[in-house]
Design a protein around this motif. Structure first.
Motif, PDB file in Angstrom:
ATOM      1  N   ASP A  30      37.492  88.065  72.649  1.00 52.09           N
ATOM      2  CA  ASP A  30      37.039  86.511  72.829  1.00 52.09           C
ATOM      3  C   ASP A  30      36.001  86.228  73.997  1.00 52.09           C
ATOM      4  OD1 ASP A  30      38.499  85.856  70.444  1.00 52.09           O
ATOM      5  OD2 ASP A  30      40.443  86.062  71.884  1.00 52.09           O
ATOM      6  N   GLU A  31      35.382  87.133  74.298  1.00 54.56           N
ATOM      7  CA  GLU A  31      34.175  86.870  75.434  1.00 54.56           C
ATOM      8  C   GLU A  31      32.958  87.035  74.972  1.00 54.56           C
ATOM      9  OE1 GLU A  31      32.987  88.606  79.774  1.00 54.56           O
ATOM     10  OE2 GLU A  31      35.350  88.470  79.191  1.00 54.56           O
ATOM     11  N   HIS A  32      31.902  86.562  75.093  1.00 51.86           N
ATOM     12  CA  HIS A  32      30.451  86.778  74.501  1.00 51.86           C
ATOM     13  C   HIS A  32      29.904  87.766  75.315  1.00 51.86           C
ATOM     14  CE1 HIS A  32      29.721  83.973  71.306  1.00 51.86           C
ATOM     15  NE2 HIS A  32      30.763  83.153  71.857  1.00 51.86           N
ATOM     16  N   ARG A  33      29.601  89.044  75.047  1.00 55.33           N
ATOM     17  CA  ARG A  33      28.881  90.017  75.763  1.00 55.33           C
ATOM     18  C   ARG A  33      27.232  90.050  75.672  1.00 55.33           C
ATOM     19  NH1 ARG A  33      33.303  93.296  77.859  1.00 55.33           N
ATOM     20  NH2 ARG A  33      35.081  91.881  77.638  1.00 55.33           N
ATOM     21  N   ALA A  34      26.802  89.132  74.755  1.00 57.52           N
ATOM     22  CA  ALA A  34      25.338  89.529  74.557  1.00 57.52           C
ATOM     23  C   ALA A  34      24.889  88.057  74.382  1.00 57.52           C
ATOM     24  CB  ALA A  34      25.081  90.345  73.560  1.00 57.52           C
ATOM     25  N   ALA A  35      23.623  87.873  74.188  1.00 57.47           N
ATOM     26  CA  ALA A  35      22.991  86.554  73.765  1.00 57.47           C
ATOM     27  C   ALA A  35      23.346  85.287  74.752  1.00 57.47           C
ATOM     28  CB  ALA A  35      23.507  86.096  72.350  1.00 57.47           C
ATOM     29  N   VAL A  36      23.157  86.133  76.171  1.00 55.88           N
ATOM     30  CA  VAL A  36      23.442  85.088  77.339  1.00 55.88           C
ATOM     31  C   VAL A  36      21.891  84.657  77.690  1.00 55.88           C
ATOM     32  CG1 VAL A  36      25.686  85.999  77.752  1.00 55.88           C
ATOM     33  CG2 VAL A  36      23.694  86.766  78.914  1.00 55.88           C
ATOM     34  N   THR A  37      22.060  83.371  78.569  1.00 55.15           N
ATOM     35  CA  THR A  37      20.893  82.974  79.130  1.00 55.15           C
ATOM     36  C   THR A  37      20.840  83.577  80.624  1.00 55.15           C
ATOM     37  OG1 THR A  37      20.971  80.886  77.719  1.00 55.15           O
ATOM     38  CG2 THR A  37      19.751  80.866  79.890  1.00 55.15           C
ATOM     39  N   VAL A  38      19.818  84.000  80.996  1.00 53.01           N
ATOM     40  CA  VAL A  38      19.719  84.463  82.347  1.00 53.01           C
ATOM     41  C   VAL A  38      18.811  83.537  83.065  1.00 53.01           C
ATOM     42  CG1 VAL A  38      18.863  86.375  83.889  1.00 53.01           C
ATOM     43  CG2 VAL A  38      19.934  86.854  81.679  1.00 53.01           C
ATOM     44  N   THR A  39      19.417  83.006  84.225  1.00 53.40           N
ATOM     45  CA  THR A  39      18.774  81.971  84.991  1.00 53.40           C
ATOM     46  C   THR A  39      18.570  82.440  86.445  1.00 53.40           C
ATOM     47  OG1 THR A  39      20.728  80.740  85.245  1.00 53.40           O
ATOM     48  CG2 THR A  39      19.483  80.013  83.522  1.00 53.40           C
ATOM     49  N   GLU A  40      17.853  82.007  87.241  1.00 54.85           N
ATOM     50  CA  GLU A  40      17.529  82.191  88.695  1.00 54.85           C
ATOM     51  C   GLU A  40      17.861  81.023  89.513  1.00 54.85           C
ATOM     52  OE1 GLU A  40      13.876  83.663  89.805  1.00 54.85           O
ATOM     53  OE2 GLU A  40      13.597  85.098  88.074  1.00 54.85           O
TER      54      GLU A  40
ATOM     55  N   ALA B 238      19.443  95.302  65.835  1.00 60.08           N
ATOM     56  CA  ALA B 238      19.595  94.512  67.099  1.00 60.08           C
ATOM     57  C   ALA B 238      20.611  93.550  66.607  1.00 60.08           C
ATOM     58  CB  ALA B 238      18.214  93.691  67.492  1.00 60.08           C
ATOM     59  N   LEU B 239      21.465  93.001  67.593  1.00 57.61           N
ATOM     60  CA  LEU B 239      22.401  91.894  67.433  1.00 57.61           C
ATOM     61  C   LEU B 239      21.999  90.672  67.938  1.00 57.61           C
ATOM     62  CD1 LEU B 239      25.809  93.888  68.116  1.00 57.61           C
ATOM     63  CD2 LEU B 239      24.359  93.852  65.980  1.00 57.61           C
ATOM     64  N   SER B 240      22.553  89.295  67.150  1.00 51.32           N
ATOM     65  CA  SER B 240      22.121  88.240  67.967  1.00 51.32           C
ATOM     66  C   SER B 240      23.191  87.719  68.684  1.00 51.32           C
ATOM     67  CB  SER B 240      22.077  87.335  66.751  1.00 51.32           C
ATOM     68  OG  SER B 240      23.211  87.097  66.080  1.00 51.32           O
ATOM     69  N   GLN B 241      24.515  88.411  68.667  1.00 47.12           N
ATOM     70  CA  GLN B 241      25.559  87.945  69.700  1.00 47.12           C
ATOM     71  C   GLN B 241      26.720  89.230  69.523  1.00 47.12           C
ATOM     72  OE1 GLN B 241      28.042  84.685  69.085  1.00 47.12           O
ATOM     73  NE2 GLN B 241      27.760  84.711  66.797  1.00 47.12           N
TER      74      GLN B 241
ATOM     75  N   GLY C 171      29.009 100.361  82.035  1.00 47.53           N
ATOM     76  CA  GLY C 171      28.937  99.090  81.375  1.00 47.53           C
ATOM     77  C   GLY C 171      30.037  98.504  80.594  1.00 47.53           C
ATOM     78  N   ASP C 172      29.876  97.478  79.956  1.00 54.25           N
ATOM     79  CA  ASP C 172      31.307  96.905  79.630  1.00 54.25           C
ATOM     80  C   ASP C 172      31.296  96.720  77.956  1.00 54.25           C
ATOM     81  OD1 ASP C 172      28.680  95.029  79.078  1.00 54.25           O
ATOM     82  OD2 ASP C 172      29.952  93.253  79.633  1.00 54.25           O
ATOM     83  N   LEU C 173      30.433  97.612  77.309  1.00 48.57           N
ATOM     84  CA  LEU C 173      30.384  97.865  75.857  1.00 48.57           C
ATOM     85  C   LEU C 173      31.034  98.691  75.174  1.00 48.57           C
ATOM     86  CD1 LEU C 173      26.540  96.550  75.419  1.00 48.57           C
ATOM     87  CD2 LEU C 173      28.618  95.161  75.531  1.00 48.57           C
ATOM     88  N   PRO C 174      31.692  98.742  74.315  1.00 40.94           N
ATOM     89  CA  PRO C 174      32.712  99.777  73.700  1.00 40.94           C
ATOM     90  C   PRO C 174      31.711 100.765  72.825  1.00 40.94           C
ATOM     91  CG  PRO C 174      32.932  97.993  72.402  1.00 40.94           C
ATOM     92  CD  PRO C 174      31.966  97.461  73.490  1.00 40.94           C
TER      93      PRO C 174
END
Length: 91
Positions: free
Chosen positions: A79-89, A71-74, A21-24
């Protein structure tokens, strides 16, 4: 201003990024000698959501023991958002 000898600051720390993953994960030791670890993990069923988990070192058991989390909201790393993103198809 607080007295620096009275604060519980990290005196040593390590950070790593798991290969899956990309989380520390951040491990640290306070001036009083207490060891803690903060892990950021994606929710298995909702990978766009992240939880912060805190563990303490149990010297008697020689292992990390959970002691809190939320739980985190973001989450922003480098400087890059790693959570609270929108997933679209795609159409």
């Amino acid at each position: 201003m607080s007295d620096p000898d009275q604060r519980s600051e990290a005196v040593t720390s390590t950070s790593n990024r798991p290969s899956s993953g990309d989380l520390p994960t951040i491990a640290y030791q306070t001036r009083s000698g207490e060891r803690r670890r903060v892990r950021y993990e994606r929710v298995a069923t909702e990978p766009w959501n992240v939880e912060r988990r805190v563990d303490r070192w149990d010297a008697d058991e020689s292992e990390w023991v959970p002691c809190g989390g939320e739980a985190l909201s973001q989450l922003v790393i480098d400087d890059e958002h790693r959570a609270a993103v929108t997933v679209t198809e795609s159409p």
